[in-house]
Design a protein around this motif. Structure first.
Motif, PDB file in Angstrom:
ATOM      1  N   GLY A 103       0.807  -1.215   0.000  1.00 63.60           N
ATOM      2  CA  GLY A 103       0.000   0.000   0.000  1.00 63.60           C
ATOM      3  C   GLY A 103       0.842   1.267   0.000  1.00 63.60           C
ATOM      4  O   GLY A 103       0.432   2.277   0.569  1.00 63.60           O
ATOM      5  N   LEU A 104       2.006   1.232  -0.650  1.00 69.26           N
ATOM      6  CA  LEU A 104       2.900   2.388  -0.665  1.00 69.26           C
ATOM      7  C   LEU A 104       2.398   3.429  -1.659  1.00 69.26           C
ATOM      8  O   LEU A 104       1.840   3.106  -2.702  1.00 69.26           O
ATOM      9  CB  LEU A 104       4.321   1.954  -1.017  1.00 69.26           C
ATOM     10  CG  LEU A 104       4.914   0.880  -0.102  1.00 69.26           C
ATOM     11  CD1 LEU A 104       6.310   0.494  -0.581  1.00 69.26           C
ATOM     12  CD2 LEU A 104       4.964   1.364   1.333  1.00 69.26           C
ATOM     13  N   VAL A 105       2.603   4.681  -1.300  1.00 65.41           N
ATOM     14  CA  VAL A 105       2.153   5.797  -2.120  1.00 65.41           C
ATOM     15  C   VAL A 105       3.289   6.796  -2.230  1.00 65.41           C
ATOM     16  O   VAL A 105       3.869   7.183  -1.213  1.00 65.41           O
ATOM     17  CB  VAL A 105       0.919   6.484  -1.477  1.00 65.41           C
ATOM     18  CG1 VAL A 105       0.477   7.681  -2.293  1.00 65.41           C
ATOM     19  CG2 VAL A 105      -0.213   5.497  -1.286  1.00 65.41           C
ATOM     20  N   ASP A 106       3.614   7.199  -3.443  1.00 66.15           N
ATOM     21  CA  ASP A 106       4.615   8.235  -3.667  1.00 66.15           C
ATOM     22  C   ASP A 106       5.916   7.966  -2.905  1.00 66.15           C
ATOM     23  O   ASP A 106       6.470   8.847  -2.260  1.00 66.15           O
ATOM     24  CB  ASP A 106       4.032   9.601  -3.285  1.00 66.15           C
ATOM     25  CG  ASP A 106       4.880  10.757  -3.810  1.00 66.15           C
ATOM     26  OD1 ASP A 106       5.526  10.588  -4.865  1.00 66.15           O
ATOM     27  OD2 ASP A 106       4.915  11.812  -3.148  1.00 66.15           O
ATOM     28  N   GLY A 107       6.381   6.723  -2.931  1.00 62.74           N
ATOM     29  CA  GLY A 107       7.658   6.386  -2.336  1.00 62.74           C
ATOM     30  C   GLY A 107       7.658   6.145  -0.842  1.00 62.74           C
ATOM     31  O   GLY A 107       8.712   6.082  -0.214  1.00 62.74           O
ATOM     32  N   GLY A 108       6.490   5.998  -0.247  1.00 63.33           N
ATOM     33  CA  GLY A 108       6.439   5.752   1.196  1.00 63.33           C
ATOM     34  C   GLY A 108       5.068   5.280   1.634  1.00 63.33           C
ATOM     35  O   GLY A 108       4.198   4.975   0.821  1.00 63.33           O
ATOM     36  N   LEU A 109       4.902   5.243   2.930  1.00 59.20           N
ATOM     37  CA  LEU A 109       3.617   4.853   3.502  1.00 59.20           C
ATOM     38  C   LEU A 109       2.622   5.994   3.332  1.00 59.20           C
ATOM     39  O   LEU A 109       3.011   7.161   3.382  1.00 59.20           O
ATOM     40  CB  LEU A 109       3.781   4.524   4.987  1.00 59.20           C
ATOM     41  CG  LEU A 109       4.670   3.321   5.281  1.00 59.20           C
ATOM     42  CD1 LEU A 109       4.981   3.246   6.759  1.00 59.20           C
ATOM     43  CD2 LEU A 109       3.993   2.043   4.812  1.00 59.20           C
ATOM     44  N   PRO A 110       1.343   5.675   3.139  1.00 59.88           N
ATOM     45  CA  PRO A 110       0.348   6.746   3.036  1.00 59.88           C
ATOM     46  C   PRO A 110       0.230   7.471   4.365  1.00 59.88           C
ATOM     47  O   PRO A 110       0.479   6.911   5.430  1.00 59.88           O
ATOM     48  CB  PRO A 110      -0.945   6.017   2.687  1.00 59.88           C
ATOM     49  CG  PRO A 110      -0.725   4.608   3.113  1.00 59.88           C
ATOM     50  CD  PRO A 110       0.750   4.356   3.042  1.00 59.88           C
ATOM     51  N   LYS A 111      -0.122   8.727   4.294  1.00 60.45           N
ATOM     52  CA  LYS A 111      -0.343   9.509   5.513  1.00 60.45           C
ATOM     53  C   LYS A 111      -1.564   8.945   6.216  1.00 60.45           C
ATOM     54  O   LYS A 111      -2.521   8.533   5.578  1.00 60.45           O
ATOM     55  CB  LYS A 111      -0.594  10.990   5.180  1.00 60.45           C
ATOM     56  CG  LYS A 111       0.527  11.630   4.397  1.00 60.45           C
ATOM     57  CD  LYS A 111       1.729  11.859   5.263  1.00 60.45           C
ATOM     58  CE  LYS A 111       2.795  12.607   4.515  1.00 60.45           C
ATOM     59  NZ  LYS A 111       4.027  11.918   4.362  1.00 60.45           N
ATOM     60  N   PRO A 112      -1.574   8.893   7.561  1.00 63.02           N
ATOM     61  CA  PRO A 112      -2.734   8.362   8.279  1.00 63.02           C
ATOM     62  C   PRO A 112      -4.013   9.075   7.855  1.00 63.02           C
ATOM     63  O   PRO A 112      -4.057  10.300   7.798  1.00 63.02           O
ATOM     64  CB  PRO A 112      -2.416   8.644   9.748  1.00 63.02           C
ATOM     65  CG  PRO A 112      -0.924   8.688   9.794  1.00 63.02           C
ATOM     66  CD  PRO A 112      -0.511   9.287   8.468  1.00 63.02           C
TER      67      PRO A 112
END
Length: 134
Positions: free
Chosen positions: A44-53
Motif C-alpha cells: 500500500g505504498l504511495v509516492d515512495g512511502g507509507l500513506p499519511k494516516p
C-alpha cells in the motif's frame, strides 16, 4: 517507485512500517531505493512511502475515486467495524474501489484483533459497492 523514506517490514514480512515503529523487524528500503510496483501495491505504498494516516486511497489515474470527501463508509460492509475501517484508512484503503482492488490471496496488511479477516468477502462486497457508485 523510488523510496522517499526508510521502510521496514514486520517480523512476518507482511506489512511495511515506518522507521521507529515498534513492529519494525527488517530494513526494506532507504530513500533512493527502487521499489517494485508489485511490492508498492502489496504494502500500500504511495509516492515512495507509507500513506499519511487517514489519507484516502486514489485510483490508478491519481484521481480520488470516492468523490469530494475522499472516503467511503467501509463499515457498511459486513465484518468491517469502526476499528477495522480506521486501520484500513490508515493504510490508504479508504474507498470501496481501493478495497475492491485488493488481491484477497495477498492482503497488504494484517488487521490487529480481527482474527481471520475475510479479505475475499470484503473485496467482493466492495466491488459491488464500487460498481454501484459508478
Amino acid at each position: 517507485m523510488i523510496a522517499k523514506q526508510r521502510l521496514y517490514l514486520t517480523a512476518d514480512k507482511k506489512t511495511a512500517v515506518a522507521e521507529g515503529d515498534k513492529r519494525a523487524a527488517f530494513l526494506y528500503a532507504v530513500p533512493g531505493d527502487e521499489i517494485p510496483d508489485s511490492a508498492a501495491k502489496q504494502f500500500g505504498l504511495v509516492d515512495g512511502g507509507l500513506p499519511k494516516p487517514g489519507k484516502p486511497a486514489t485510483s490508478k489515474d491519481g484521481q480520488n475515486p470516492a468523490g469530494k470527501d475522499g472516503a467511503d463508509d467501509l463499515t457498511s460492509l459486513k465484518g468491517i467495524g469502526k476499528a477495522t475501517a480506521k486501520v484500513l484508512a490508515d493504510a490508504g484503503i479508504a474507498t470501496f474501489q481501493a478495497l475492491a482492488d485488493i488481491d484477497p490471496a495477498k492482503p497488504p496488511l494484517m488487521i490487529p484483533g480481527s482474527g481471520e479477516a475475510d479479505w475475499t468477502k470484503w473485496a467482493d462486497a466492495a466491488k459491488e459497492k464500487a460498481g454501484a457508485a459508478n
